[in-house]
Design a protein around this motif. Structure first.
Motif, short mmCIF file in Angstrom:
data_model
loop_
_atom_site.label_atom_id
_atom_site.label_comp_id
_atom_site.label_asym_id
_atom_site.label_seq_id
_atom_site.Cartn_x
_atom_site.Cartn_y
_atom_site.Cartn_z
N GLU B 32 0.84 -1.20 0.00
CA GLU B 32 0.00 0.00 0.00
C GLU B 32 0.88 1.25 0.00
N GLY B 39 1.49 6.53 -6.83
CA GLY B 39 0.47 7.54 -7.12
C GLY B 39 1.05 8.94 -7.07
N GLN B 43 1.64 11.89 -10.11
CA GLN B 43 1.22 13.29 -10.04
C GLN B 43 2.41 14.23 -10.26
N ASN B 124 -4.81 26.69 -14.38
CA ASN B 124 -5.87 25.85 -13.79
C ASN B 124 -5.40 24.41 -13.67
N GLU B 128 -4.81 22.16 -10.26
CA GLU B 128 -5.39 20.82 -10.11
C GLU B 128 -4.31 19.81 -9.75
N GLU B 131 -3.15 20.23 -6.18
CA GLU B 131 -4.13 19.64 -5.25
C GLU B 131 -3.97 18.13 -5.21
N ASN B 132 -3.79 17.55 -6.39
CA ASN B 132 -3.61 16.09 -6.45
C ASN B 132 -2.32 15.66 -5.76
N ALA B 135 -2.98 15.76 -2.07
CA ALA B 135 -3.81 14.61 -1.69
C ALA B 135 -2.99 13.32 -1.72
N SER B 136 -2.10 13.21 -2.71
CA SER B 136 -1.24 12.01 -2.81
C SER B 136 -0.30 11.92 -1.62
N ARG B 138 -0.89 13.11 1.35
CA ARG B 138 -1.71 12.73 2.50
C ARG B 138 -1.97 11.22 2.48
N PHE B 139 -2.22 10.69 1.30
CA PHE B 139 -2.46 9.25 1.17
C PHE B 139 -1.19 8.49 1.52
N SER B 142 -0.70 8.49 5.23
CA SER B 142 -1.67 7.59 5.86
C SER B 142 -1.20 6.14 5.72
#
Lengths: 322, 189
Positions: B32, B39, B43, B124, B128, B131-132, B135-136, B138-139, B142
């Motif tokens: 994981e 991931g 990005q 733009n 985007e 942001e990805n 988020a990546s 943060r994943f 985690s």
């Protein structure tokens, strides 16, 4: 001008005169109910007095006749409430409730007898429980900026047989909102109230999360407060975190803390579905007591305003990307 | 078969089952983490691919920011080298983020650039992608936290030691970036 001040202005200028008219109608209804009650009581007295005079010679048939007559009289008495108050309720919804909706929803259509279509409800994937009764009322349709909005009250129930008894359980009773955006997400995101966490704590709730929604993967987010309240499912871990960023999670926690009823939401294609388990009958005038108080008006307003602000803060039209 | 033999076999079977479950759980968590890393790399690659187009669009308008643009191109080239370590790559990516956000602030002084359609689309897309990336990360954090918990908590820590599972580091920001921003000083500079 703040929304509350607008509401106060609306209440003083437009709603109060209409409420006064409704109060006069309420008095007429109360008089009619009183007369009906007197007639009902009189008929029952006659019925039971007659029966008491002749009960020694009473046959099974006459006992059944008395019982049926009593239930029929009671049924018609209760039905008279609904019959007398029908136009009063309709006027209240058209003249008071609709005005409040028009404060923050454009192009409002309010159809009190209608409700969210069952297919829309099922598309939300928010409730997987079986049910066999789906009813609702107070359907509202309109726009908030670019976003199309629909909502209504819903009552979803399941009737089961336990031995000889038929038992009706409530599956969902509250408000259902659907927001339609002009962009879509690629993977559904489901945010459920984490009832398991409240009951059994973090360790076992994570286990239950994994087995309860095998269709989607659980998403564990960083906010402890958020994780205590909500269980998130999405097959795209990154997309879920783009939508549910720390600011959004904080807003959801504050929303839940302020509005104690459980909320759940899902994002599927270009729609956000949100349900609020209120277990109340909203947007109804009273027959006994004040037609509607300022407090009740602010409750209607706050409920819709909170949901609208929350969705606006998600800023999904900007943040959802293909 | 005697009762004690049955109990012994049952106990061994139970221990064997637990071993399988714990070992598989450790493998799953390690994978994981690698998935999350993959991931994030995807990005970051998207961002690297945006940079040449962005620099070409911006260069003709922002003559005074030539230094910043050249630095971004250098960093991009360095990030794409296969020989760099993960720590160096992280450092380079952080510097790219800082330079890009600084560049976007400077864009405010160039109204012609702000109204350029190509630039607006690139901007733009860049938001985007940023942001990805966030988020990546943060994943990834985690996944790493979950993995680290497994290798440190009993009884899976025993298996982690036996199979040589090592603790991984989460993404964090330098100490200086943890301090509150002095907005007044930004306006004075």
């Amino acid at each position: 001008m703040t929304a509350r001040r607008e509401l106060r202005q609306l209440y003083n200028k437009r709603l109060k005169p209409k409420i006064r008219v409704l109060e006069r109608e309420q008095r007429k209804i109360k008089n009619k109910i009183l007369i009906t009650f007197i007639v009902y009581l009189t008929l029952n007295i006659i019925l039971f007095y007659s029966f008491s005079q002749f009960w020694i010679d009473a046959t099974d048939g006459s006992i059944v006749f008395v019982a049926i007559t009593f239930f029929l009289l009671t049924f018609f008495f209760i039905a008279s409430f609904s019959f007398f108050s029908r136009s009063y309720r309709k006027r209240f919804k058209d003249e008071v409730v609709k005005e409040i909706f028009m404060l923050f929803i454009e192009d409002v259509e309010f159809i009190p007898e209608s409700y969210i279509p069952e297919m829309t409800f099922q598309s939300s994937q928010l409730l997987s429980d079986r049910y066999n009764r789906y009813v609702g009322e107070d359907f509202v349709k309109g726009r908030v900026g670019d976003i199309k909005l629909e909502f209504s009250e819903l009552r979803v129930e399941r009737t089961t047989r336990r031995g000889k008894e038929q038992v009706t359980e409530s599956v969902f009773n509250g408000l259902f909102f659907k927001y339609e955006f002009n962009k879509a997400i690629s993977n559904p995101i489901l945010v459920h109230a984490d009832k398991a966490h409240r009951l059994v704590g973090k360790m076992f709730s994570k286990f239950l999360q994994r087995i309860s929604k095998p269709k989607y993967s659980p998403v564990n987010l960083e906010s402890i407060e958020f994780e205590k309240m909500f269980a998130v499912y999405c097959d795209d871990q990154i997309q879920a975190r783009v939508i549910l960023n720390p600011l959004t999670m904080d807003k959801m926690v504050k929303f839940q803390n302020r509005y104690k009823e459980l909320i759940e939401l899902s994002l599927i294609d270009n729609c956000l579905y949100l349900i609020v388990h209120t277990r109340k009958n909203h947007f109804e005038p009273k027959i006994f007591g004040k037609v509607v108080s300022w407090k009740e008006i602010t409750e209607i307003f706050d409920l819709i305003d909170i949901v609208k602000s929350f969705v606006a803060q998600l800023n999904l039209n900007v943040r959802i990307r293909r | 078969m005697s009762l004690s033999l049955i109990v012994a076999i049952g106990f061994i079977g139970f221990v064997f089952l637990i071993t399988i479950v714990i070992y598989n759980s450790l493998v799953s968590k390690k994978n994981e983490v690698e998935n999350a890393q993959g991931g994030l790399d995807a990005q970051l690659k998207q961002r690297y691919d945006l940079i040449p187009n962005l620099v070409a669009t911006v260069r003709e308008f922002m003559q005074h920011e030539k230094g910043v643009l050249e630095r971004i191109v250098e960093l991009r080239t360095a990030a794409l080298k296969k020989s760099i370590s993960p720590k160096q790559k992280e450092k380079i990516n952080k510097e790219i983020s800082t330079n890009l956000s600084g560049l976007m602030v400077q864009v405010e002084q160039y109204p012609d650039l702000k109204s350029n359609t190509n630039f607006v689309n690139l901007q733009n897309t860049l938001y985007e992608v940023e942001e990805n990336i966030a988020a990546s990360r943060r994943f990834y954090n985690s996944a790493v936290t979950d993995y680290n918990n497994s290798i440190e908590m009993f009884p899976s820590n025993i298996f982690a030691k036996v199979f040589n599972y090592k603790r991984k580091e989460v993404f964090n920001i330098p100490e200086i970036e943890r301090k509150n921003v002095n907005v007044k000083s930004l306006f004075q500079s």
